[in-house]
Write a protein that holds these residues in place. Structure first.
Motif, PDB file in Angstrom:
ATOM      1  N   LYS A  22       0.791  -1.484   0.406  1.00  0.00           N
ATOM      2  CA  LYS A  22       0.103  -0.044  -0.017  1.00  0.00           C
ATOM      3  C   LYS A  22       1.196   1.076   0.352  1.00  0.00           C
ATOM      4  O   LYS A  22       0.549   2.095  -1.018  1.00  0.00           O
ATOM      5  N   ASN A  23       1.742   1.281   0.309  1.00  0.00           N
ATOM      6  CA  ASN A  23       2.286   2.229   1.001  1.00  0.00           C
ATOM      7  C   ASN A  23       3.740   2.453  -0.262  1.00  0.00           C
ATOM      8  O   ASN A  23       3.527   4.122  -0.562  1.00  0.00           O
ATOM      9  N   ALA A  24       4.243   1.926  -0.770  1.00  0.00           N
ATOM     10  CA  ALA A  24       4.779   1.913  -1.868  1.00  0.00           C
ATOM     11  C   ALA A  24       3.763   2.681  -2.399  1.00  0.00           C
ATOM     12  O   ALA A  24       4.487   3.727  -3.625  1.00  0.00           O
ATOM     13  N   MET A  93      -6.784  11.345   3.471  1.00  0.00           N
ATOM     14  CA  MET A  93      -5.827  10.312   3.270  1.00  0.00           C
ATOM     15  C   MET A  93      -4.170  11.135   3.307  1.00  0.00           C
ATOM     16  O   MET A  93      -4.509  11.831   2.699  1.00  0.00           O
ATOM     17  N   ARG A  94      -3.408  10.656   4.482  1.00  0.00           N
ATOM     18  CA  ARG A  94      -2.496  12.045   4.222  1.00  0.00           C
ATOM     19  C   ARG A  94      -1.449  11.946   3.146  1.00  0.00           C
ATOM     20  O   ARG A  94      -0.956  12.412   2.894  1.00  0.00           O
ATOM     21  N   ALA A  95      -1.331  11.043   2.848  1.00  0.00           N
ATOM     22  CA  ALA A  95      -0.627  10.554   1.873  1.00  0.00           C
ATOM     23  C   ALA A  95      -1.215  11.386   0.806  1.00  0.00           C
ATOM     24  O   ALA A  95      -0.110  11.609  -0.145  1.00  0.00           O
ATOM     25  N   ASP A 126       5.893  19.808   7.735  1.00  0.00           N
ATOM     26  CA  ASP A 126       6.111  20.686   8.015  1.00  0.00           C
ATOM     27  C   ASP A 126       7.901  20.269   7.078  1.00  0.00           C
ATOM     28  O   ASP A 126       8.373  20.938   6.453  1.00  0.00           O
ATOM     29  N   LEU A 127       8.520  19.097   7.839  1.00  0.00           N
ATOM     30  CA  LEU A 127       9.520  18.931   6.959  1.00  0.00           C
ATOM     31  C   LEU A 127       9.440  18.246   4.963  1.00  0.00           C
ATOM     32  O   LEU A 127       9.971  18.739   4.414  1.00  0.00           O
ATOM     33  N   HIS A 128       8.149  17.982   5.211  1.00  0.00           N
ATOM     34  CA  HIS A 128       8.363  18.406   3.273  1.00  0.00           C
ATOM     35  C   HIS A 128       8.280  20.091   2.812  1.00  0.00           C
ATOM     36  O   HIS A 128       8.701  20.160   1.486  1.00  0.00           O
ATOM     37  N   LEU A 163      14.697  15.449  10.956  1.00  0.00           N
ATOM     38  CA  LEU A 163      14.656  13.659  11.291  1.00  0.00           C
ATOM     39  C   LEU A 163      13.709  13.046   9.849  1.00  0.00           C
ATOM     40  O   LEU A 163      13.764  13.538   9.217  1.00  0.00           O
ATOM     41  N   VAL A 164      13.752  11.678   9.944  1.00  0.00           N
ATOM     42  CA  VAL A 164      14.078  11.100   9.155  1.00  0.00           C
ATOM     43  C   VAL A 164      12.190  10.744   8.343  1.00  0.00           C
ATOM     44  O   VAL A 164      11.395  10.634   9.290  1.00  0.00           O
ATOM     45  N   SER A 165      12.274  10.892   7.758  1.00  0.00           N
ATOM     46  CA  SER A 165      10.222  11.106   7.326  1.00  0.00           C
ATOM     47  C   SER A 165      10.197  10.392   5.747  1.00  0.00           C
ATOM     48  O   SER A 165      10.932  10.691   4.669  1.00  0.00           O
ATOM     49  N   VAL A 166       9.490   9.733   5.927  1.00  0.00           N
ATOM     50  CA  VAL A 166       9.300   8.613   4.862  1.00  0.00           C
ATOM     51  C   VAL A 166       8.641   9.378   3.863  1.00  0.00           C
ATOM     52  O   VAL A 166       9.365   9.383   2.311  1.00  0.00           O
ATOM     53  N   GLY A 167       7.049  10.104   4.201  1.00  0.00           N
ATOM     54  CA  GLY A 167       7.054  10.809   2.964  1.00  0.00           C
ATOM     55  C   GLY A 167       7.697  12.244   2.412  1.00  0.00           C
ATOM     56  O   GLY A 167       7.532  12.568   1.216  1.00  0.00           O
ATOM     57  N   ALA A 168       8.352  12.308   3.387  1.00  0.00           N
ATOM     58  CA  ALA A 168       8.817  13.692   2.694  1.00  0.00           C
ATOM     59  C   ALA A 168      10.292  13.321   2.185  1.00  0.00           C
ATOM     60  O   ALA A 168      10.770  14.572   1.602  1.00  0.00           O
TER      61      ALA A 168
END
Ligand code: UD1
Length: 421
Positions: A22-24, A93-95, A126-128, A163-168
């Motif tokens: 899903k996330n990919a 949905m946040r994505a 914010d990181l995005h 910090l590590v962010s997948v989405g950003a």
């Protein structure tokens, strides 16, 4: 509203096919916005979150055809007529925020509503925004929307995520493929979903190095082309189903499972006394003894123990021999499943980001409520080990991220039924 009824009935035997991640897929779909040419994703999971992303892309003017019963998505953005992602869709949905980078990179402008999504903490974006700003984007937050512009196009930049962010990381990676010059993203996320996105973008003509490490280097190109790309296996679905025989006993082969996708999780599972072996077809998980050993876990970005498997692992610890300490380091409010598990007879104390689980011999079925996606599946898993009936309501959370969960578990002998309501 539908509910799911689980009746604990002993060991499981059989095999479970693992779907595409899903996330990919949620990160791959917005990549269509980067090109005129068609993008085809195979091995797509059939989930409501994927349909939400399709609706969002269609609202921008993209075409999304769902083929082969939803397992193939044919996407095209050759005639986009809007760069505005509306609150009505984004809040589901946040994505959805992942359309921001690609829109900005290709059209020099975008308006995207600030997202909602699972209720597991504040989850800012914010990181995005900071990564895109580093590439020259001008941002304005008004009326609940991010208004973004890059009049002369995005420019390559060096940006270190605090910090590590997948989405950003995904947003910045997609944007950088069309930026002028070189972008270096430091302290980038290393999740398999990022690697999968990088592979797909490369197939589309992007120049990317370093995927799977914490430094991504992207050489911007003038345009990207089309591609056909298979979505990587869902490591969270895989981990979830690996826990089913660990909790109920028995032996299950998760088809398409790969150890490298779940290494740290599998190590913890083995530390509990469960056997995990890579076979030619996937991962086989076997529990021979009666109760598993209590084992502590700390969640961390990949390659650490995934936060998305914390709730499910807690379900296993509820009936373990001994006391386990589970520390949640990614999200600040991700123990909403604990009170529900307690209703089933579990003994759990939560203090801030730490849950202490004192294993009990047996759980008892109870009516329980899903509060988010992973919490809901942890309650189904717990139901497999409980005496009597567990009735899970608010199943819509589950349908966001698990394809035919009841059928897959039934295929291994579990008694799991969906009751339409
Ligand atoms: C993704 C996954 C989600 C998983 C999470 C962590 C998708 C669609 N979702 O979510 O299932 O639980 O990774 O593995 O892929 N943060 C900020 N500012 C930001 C962005 C994030 O402070 O701009 C914080 C978050 O609040 C959180 C941490 O960073 O505490 C990690 O979040 P992030 O990796 O961004 O998660 P998502 O990409 O939203």
């Amino acid at each position: 509203m539908d509910s799911i009824v689980v009746t604990g009935n002993g060991p499981l035997q059989g095999e479970i096919p693992i779907a595409g991640a899903k996330n990919a897929c949620l990160a791959l779909m917005p990549a269509t916005l980067l090109t005129d040419a068609p993008l085809t994703l195979t091995n797509a999971p059939r989930l409501s979150d994927i349909r939400t992303m399709s609706t969002l892309l269609e609202s921008l003017g993209a075409e999304v055809a769902s083929l082969q019963d939803g397992q193939v998505l044919a996407l095209s953005s050759h005639a986009l007529d809007s760069q505005r992602a509306d609150y009505d869709i984004v809040r589901k949905m946040r994505a959805s925020i992942l359309v921001l980078g690609p829109l900005l990179a290709r059209y020099g402008q975008a308006e995207v509503s600030l997202p909602g999504g699972c209720a597991i903490g504040a989850r800012p974006v914010d990181l995005h925004l900071r990564a895109l700003e580093a590439m020259g984007a001008e941002l304005d937050l008004r009326d609940g929307y991010v208004h973004a512009r890059a009049p002369g196009g995005l420019k390559g930049a060096v940006f270190e995520f605090p910090l590590v962010s997948v989405g950003a990381t995904e947003n910045a990676l997609m944007a950088a493929t069309l930026a002028r010059g070189t972008t270096v993203l430091k302290n980038a996320a290393r999740e398999p979903e990022i690697v999968d996105l990088a592979h797909c973008l490369r197939r589309m003509g992007a120049r990317i190095e370093g995927e799977g490490t914490s430094t991504l280097t992207i050489e911007g190109v003038d345009a990207l082309g089309g591609a056909t790309h298979p979505v990587v296996a869902d490591r969270i679905e895989l981990g979830t189903f690996m826990l089913a025989p660990a909790i109920a006993g028995g032996s299950v082969e998760c088809l398409g499972g790969r150890l490298d996708l779940v290494q740290s999780f599998a190590e913890k599972l083995m530390a509990t006394g469960v056997e995990v072996t890579q076979t030619e077809r996937g991962l086989r998980v076997t529990r021979r003894g009666d109760r598993v050993r209590a084992t502590d876990v700390v969640t961390a970005p990949f390659p650490g123990f995934p936060t998305d498997l914390q709730a499910q692992f807690m379900a296993l610890m509820c009936t373990a021999d001994g006391t386990a300490v589970l520390e949640e380091r990614i999200f600040e409010n991700r123990f909403m499943h604990a009170p529900e598990l307690t209703r089933m007879g579990a003994r759990i104390e939560v203090h801030g980001g730490t849950a202490t689980v004192h294993g009990v011999e047996r759980l008892r079925g109870a009516p329980v409520m899903a509060t988010d996606l992973r919490a809901s599946v942890s309650l189904i898993l717990a139901g497999l080990a409980a005496e009597g009936e567990t009735v899970l309501s608010r199943v819509y959370h589950l349908d966001r991220g698990y394809e035919r969960v009841e059928e897959k578990l039934r295929g291994c002998g579990a008694r799991v039924e969906r009751v339409k309501g």
